[in-house]
Design a protein around this motif. Structure first.
Motif, PDB file in Angstrom:
ATOM      1  N   ARG A   1      -0.108 -12.294  14.988  1.00 20.56           N
ATOM      2  CA  ARG A   1      -1.283 -11.225  15.277  1.00 20.56           C
ATOM      3  C   ARG A   1      -1.468  -9.699  14.440  1.00 20.56           C
ATOM      4  NH1 ARG A   1       1.792 -10.416  19.183  1.00 20.56           N
ATOM      5  NH2 ARG A   1       3.667 -11.555  18.871  1.00 20.56           N
ATOM      6  N   SER A   2      -2.044  -8.888  15.034  1.00 21.35           N
ATOM      7  CA  SER A   2      -2.537  -7.984  14.410  1.00 21.35           C
ATOM      8  C   SER A   2      -1.051  -7.074  13.140  1.00 21.35           C
ATOM      9  CB  SER A   2      -3.294  -6.963  14.860  1.00 21.35           C
ATOM     10  OG  SER A   2      -4.574  -5.623  13.887  1.00 21.35           O
ATOM     11  N   GLY A   3      -2.076  -7.293  12.264  1.00 18.28           N
ATOM     12  CA  GLY A   3      -1.302  -5.964  11.396  1.00 18.28           C
ATOM     13  C   GLY A   3      -0.498  -6.806  10.322  1.00 18.28           C
ATOM     14  N   SER A   4      -0.362  -8.829  10.758  1.00 21.05           N
ATOM     15  CA  SER A   4       0.339  -9.380  10.184  1.00 21.05           C
ATOM     16  C   SER A   4       0.446  -9.944   8.954  1.00 21.05           C
ATOM     17  CB  SER A   4       0.959 -10.607  10.485  1.00 21.05           C
ATOM     18  OG  SER A   4      -0.088 -11.378  10.510  1.00 21.05           O
ATOM     19  N   GLY A   5      -0.945  -8.947   7.848  1.00 20.23           N
ATOM     20  CA  GLY A   5      -0.927  -9.510   6.520  1.00 20.23           C
ATOM     21  C   GLY A   5      -2.506 -10.180   6.103  1.00 20.23           C
ATOM     22  N   LYS A   6      -2.740 -11.002   7.261  1.00 18.65           N
ATOM     23  CA  LYS A   6      -3.246 -12.036   7.732  1.00 18.65           C
ATOM     24  C   LYS A   6      -5.105 -12.515   6.194  1.00 18.65           C
ATOM     25  CE  LYS A   6      -4.673 -12.710  11.506  1.00 18.65           C
ATOM     26  NZ  LYS A   6      -3.636 -11.655  12.224  1.00 18.65           N
ATOM     27  N   SER A   7      -5.536 -10.951   6.573  1.00 13.15           N
ATOM     28  CA  SER A   7      -7.352 -10.426   5.893  1.00 13.15           C
ATOM     29  C   SER A   7      -6.672 -10.048   4.551  1.00 13.15           C
ATOM     30  CB  SER A   7      -7.328  -9.499   6.354  1.00 13.15           C
ATOM     31  OG  SER A   7      -8.133  -9.425   7.852  1.00 13.15           O
ATOM     32  N   THR A   8      -4.835  -9.532   4.235  1.00 11.44           N
ATOM     33  CA  THR A   8      -4.814  -8.599   3.360  1.00 11.44           C
ATOM     34  C   THR A   8      -4.319 -10.041   2.112  1.00 11.44           C
ATOM     35  OG1 THR A   8      -3.859  -7.215   4.436  1.00 11.44           O
ATOM     36  CG2 THR A   8      -2.827  -7.575   1.428  1.00 11.44           C
TER      37      THR A   8
ATOM     38  N   VAL B   1       3.101  -5.059   2.767  1.00 14.73           N
ATOM     39  CA  VAL B   1       1.935  -5.626   3.355  1.00 14.73           C
ATOM     40  C   VAL B   1       2.434  -7.089   3.084  1.00 14.73           C
ATOM     41  CG1 VAL B   1      -0.377  -6.018   4.174  1.00 14.73           C
ATOM     42  CG2 VAL B   1       0.278  -3.975   3.595  1.00 14.73           C
TER      43      VAL B   1
ATOM     44  N   GLU C   1     -11.622 -14.291  10.202  1.00 15.76           N
ATOM     45  CA  GLU C   1     -11.952 -14.041  11.259  1.00 15.76           C
ATOM     46  C   GLU C   1     -13.882 -14.214  11.829  1.00 15.76           C
ATOM     47  OE1 GLU C   1     -10.296 -11.278  13.744  1.00 15.76           O
ATOM     48  OE2 GLU C   1      -8.603 -11.369  12.712  1.00 15.76           O
TER      49      GLU C   1
ATOM     50  N   TYR D   1       0.812  -0.689   0.284  1.00 13.96           N
ATOM     51  CA  TYR D   1       0.086  -0.339  -0.277  1.00 13.96           C
ATOM     52  C   TYR D   1       1.127   1.025  -0.137  1.00 13.96           C
ATOM     53  CZ  TYR D   1      -3.998  -2.687   1.503  1.00 13.96           C
ATOM     54  OH  TYR D   1      -4.997  -3.556   1.387  1.00 13.96           O
TER      55      TYR D   1
ATOM     56  N   HIS E   1      -8.850 -16.687  15.331  1.00 15.01           N
ATOM     57  CA  HIS E   1      -8.116 -16.860  16.293  1.00 15.01           C
ATOM     58  C   HIS E   1      -8.386 -17.745  17.685  1.00 15.01           C
ATOM     59  CE1 HIS E   1      -6.439 -12.477  15.886  1.00 15.01           C
ATOM     60  NE2 HIS E   1      -7.139 -12.077  15.602  1.00 15.01           N
TER      61      HIS E   1
HETATM   62  N1  LIG Z   1      -6.495  -0.275   2.597  1.00 14.21           N
HETATM   63  C1  LIG Z   1      -5.292  -0.334   3.364  1.00 14.21           C
HETATM   64  N2  LIG Z   1      -4.454   1.437   3.114  1.00 14.21           N
HETATM   65  C2  LIG Z   1      -3.277   0.954   3.561  1.00 14.21           C
HETATM   66  N3  LIG Z   1      -2.922   0.306   4.382  1.00 14.21           N
HETATM   67  C3  LIG Z   1      -3.889  -0.845   4.509  1.00 14.21           C
HETATM   68  C4  LIG Z   1      -4.820  -1.213   3.899  1.00 14.21           C
HETATM   69  N4  LIG Z   1      -5.732  -2.330   4.259  1.00 14.21           N
HETATM   70  C5  LIG Z   1      -4.287  -3.009   5.280  1.00 14.21           C
HETATM   71  N5  LIG Z   1      -3.405  -2.171   5.723  1.00 14.21           N
HETATM   72  C6  LIG Z   1      -1.882  -2.622   5.954  1.00 14.21           C
HETATM   73  O1  LIG Z   1      -1.755  -3.480   5.967  1.00 14.21           O
HETATM   74  C7  LIG Z   1      -1.349  -4.627   6.953  1.00 14.21           C
HETATM   75  C8  LIG Z   1      -1.913  -5.450   7.359  1.00 14.21           C
HETATM   76  O2  LIG Z   1      -3.529  -5.415   7.265  1.00 14.21           O
HETATM   77  P1  LIG Z   1      -4.154  -6.663   7.239  1.00 14.21           P
HETATM   78  O3  LIG Z   1      -5.480  -6.454   7.281  1.00 14.21           O
HETATM   79  O4  LIG Z   1      -3.943  -8.017   5.868  1.00 14.21           O
HETATM   80  O5  LIG Z   1      -3.924  -7.367   9.055  1.00 14.21           O
HETATM   81  P2  LIG Z   1      -4.629  -8.868   9.786  1.00 14.21           P
HETATM   82  O6  LIG Z   1      -3.256  -9.990   9.980  1.00 14.21           O
HETATM   83  O7  LIG Z   1      -5.770  -9.495   8.918  1.00 14.21           O
HETATM   84  O8  LIG Z   1      -4.721  -7.578  10.810  1.00 14.21           O
HETATM   85  P3  LIG Z   1      -5.952  -8.109  12.178  1.00 14.21           P
HETATM   86  O9  LIG Z   1      -5.742  -9.615  12.878  1.00 14.21           O
HETATM   87  O10 LIG Z   1      -6.369  -6.872  12.572  1.00 14.21           O
HETATM   88  O11 LIG Z   1      -6.792  -9.134  11.709  1.00 14.21           O
HETATM   89  C9  LIG Z   1      -2.063  -3.425   8.414  1.00 14.21           C
HETATM   90  O12 LIG Z   1      -0.817  -3.257   8.965  1.00 14.21           O
HETATM   91  C10 LIG Z   1      -2.446  -2.522   7.770  1.00 14.21           C
HETATM   92  O13 LIG Z   1      -2.060  -0.579   8.164  1.00 14.21           O
END
Ligand SMILES: Nc1ncnc2c1ncn2[C@@H]1O[C@H](COP(=O)(O)OP(=O)(O)OP(=O)(O)O)[C@@H](O)[C@H]1O
Ligand SMILES: [Mg+2]
Lengths: 243, 240
Positions: free
Chosen positions: B37-44, B18, B164, B13, B196
């Motif tokens: 953990r949160s922010g590790s990129g799972k959702s992405t 990510v 999740e 991004y 989780h």
């Molecule tokens: N639309 C976006 N624009 C900029 N950064 C983004 C965007 N979406 C996600 N990020 C960043 O990408 C990183 C990974 O996000 P992601 O949502 O994949 O994490 P996650 O592992 O699913 O976390 P969680 O457990 O909190 O859901 C995070 O640092 C987030 O800030």
């Protein structure tokens, strides 16, 4: 000071009031339907990422909302002929009311469209829907439900404001009242009747929109019956996909 | 046969990376639990798999489609890959039945009667056969989430992605949704699920993937991964 009401003088003019009411309803219906259509197109334009659509839509809305409806209707009737567009009073009134309502509908629908969360649209997309399908079946219905009261409020305003058409000689309710007053000099009686007519028509229009409301539970029941009947009617053959 | 294959996927991004070269293979019928953990990129990562996010490099093969060459037919792909999110995202103005049938009729061009039969079947599968005419607002969170799952299943996907899906639910509603997921896993559906719920991952996953800093840090069968973590990061994550 007392005033004795005398309705006798205006009684023979009542058919004119009736005809005027019909024209008022026609103007209102056109302003609502046309204004909704114009507002929808311009709301989409306003939210577009292309400035060729966004800028004209913004100009249209701002110019319209910052000028009196009276100016707009005079413009349509007295000024457009200079551009070679000669409209009858009724045509000019239709034009100006649709134009005016369209601008207000743009703002209301725009607010509705942005109120639908992106995740809703994503959900539609994730099911394989096209952008147009997501817009028509997901975003728009939710948007309308979210701004429905504001929309109906604006419809009521345009209904009352359609009376401005009388100033260019349209024989709507207000136009008829003016004529009857000049014939009978019974201002108090005829404007009392006219006010009562606006109140009654407004009541009916409000009722119609209350029945059409997205959250009207009665409507859901009726829809279910219609579906059940149409399903029963077409059950021997697989019905085509009618969405 | 592989249902999903990610090869060196990178996603940024702006300046923030990510996903930093994620490679992952999901065989047909496997259930892959993604933790981290949160922010590790799972959702992405999950969103990249059905083309909701574009990737900068690498490639993803999913259900016979390739993402990353810029020519993917996303609408075809999404009919084969279902996704369910934490916040159910049901269409609020449609009842349960129409939530499920809408895409069947619009996308698959199935008749109303047939679509309603499919809806009744999948809603039965998630235990909501008697809620056809309820609006989403009239359902509990757990029920809404099960409708969202049914809506996805109705499209007869080959692969299901879950992000999740129990995180927004009260503990007592979590169980009913996990049961639906377990049934689905048992039926042989290929699943990638971010969760989780460690105990749940341990029980139903064929493989657990631990993500850290946009990379797959560690992966393996659940018994091995949880009992014998190889990296300090995973040990720390598990001990929390
Ligand atoms: N639309 C976006 N624009 C900029 N950064 C983004 C965007 N979406 C996600 N990020 C960043 O990408 C990183 C990974 O996000 P992601 O949502 O994949 O994490 P996650 O592992 O699913 O976390 P969680 O457990 O909190 O859901 C995070 O640092 C987030 O800030
Ligand atoms: Mg996430």
């Amino acid at each position: 000071m007392t005033y004795v009401l005398q309705f006798g003088d205006i009684e023979r003019f009542l058919p004119l009031v009736w005809q005027g009411a019909i024209i008022t309803l026609q103007l209102t219906a056109a302003a609502i339907i046309g204004g909704f259509a114009v507002g929808l197109v311009s709301a989409v334009g306003r939210g577009s990422k292309w400035s060729v659509l966004r800028v004209p839509a913004a100009i249209y809305v701002e110019v319209t909302r910052n000028t009196p409806l009276l100016v707009q209707i005079f413009f349509a009737f007295f000024a457009l002929p200079s551009l070679g567009l000669r409209l009858t009073p009724l045509e000019a009134a239709f034009f100006a009311l649709i134009w005016n309502n369209g601008a207000y509908m743009t703002e209301i629908l725009r607010a509705g469209l942005v109120s639908v969360h992106r995740s809703q649209l994503e959900a539609g997309q994730c099911l394989g829907m096209s952008w147009l399908q997501v817009f028509v079946y997901v975003q728009l219905p939710t948007a309308i439900a979210n701004v429905y009261p504001a929309m109906v409020g604006q419809f009521m305003i345009i209904f009352l404001n359609s009376s401005v058409a009388s100033t260019i000689g349209v024989e709507d309710l207000m136009g008829a009242a003016g004529y009857i007053q000049s014939e009978t000099l019974r201002a108090f009686e005829i404007y009392l009747v006219t006010a009562a007519a606006y109140v009654s028509l407004g009541f009916v229009i409000r009722g119609i929109f209350a029945a059409l409301a997205p959250d009207n539970p009665f409507k859901r029941i009726v829809c279910r019956w219609v579906h059940a009947l149409s399903a029963a009617g077409s059950s021997p053959h697989p019905s085509r996909s009618d969405v | 046969m592989n249902a999903v294959e990610l090869h060196e996927v990178c996603k940024t991004y702006g300046d923030t990376a990510v996903l930093n070269g994620v490679s992952l293979v999901a065989r047909k019928g496997s259930v892959i639990a993604i933790i981290g953990r949160s922010g590790s990129g799972k959702s992405t990562m999950l969103r990249c798999v059905n083309g909701l996010e574009t990737i900068q490099s690498g490639r993803i093969d999913v259900a016979g489609h390739r993402i990353g060459d810029g020519r993917t037919n996303l609408r075809m792909l999404r009919q084969k890959v279902g996704i369910v999110f934490q916040g159910y995202n049901l269409f609020p103005h449609y009842d349960v039945l129409n939530n499920v049938t809408l895409a069947l009729r619009l996308v698959k061009k199935i008749s109303r009667t047939e679509a309603e039969e499919i809806a009744a079947r999948v809603l039965g599968q998630v235990g909501l056969a008697e809620k056809l005419r309820a609006r989403p607002s009239e359902l509990s969170g757990g029920q809404q989430q099960r409708v969202a799952i049914a809506r996805s299943l109705a499209m007869a996907p080959e692969i299901m992605l879950f992000d999740e899906v129990t995180s927004a639910l009260d503990p007592e509603l979590t169980g009913e949704v996990l049961k639906v997921l377990a049934d689905l896993a048992g039926s042989g559906m290929t699943m990638l699920l971010v969760t989780h719920e460690m105990a749940f991952a341990q029980n139903i996953a064929t493989e657990v993937v631990f993500m850290h800093g946009g990379k797959i840090w560690e992966s393996g069968p659940p018994s091995q991964l949880f009992a014998n973590p190889q990296t300090a990061e995973l040990r720390k994550f598990i001990s929390q």
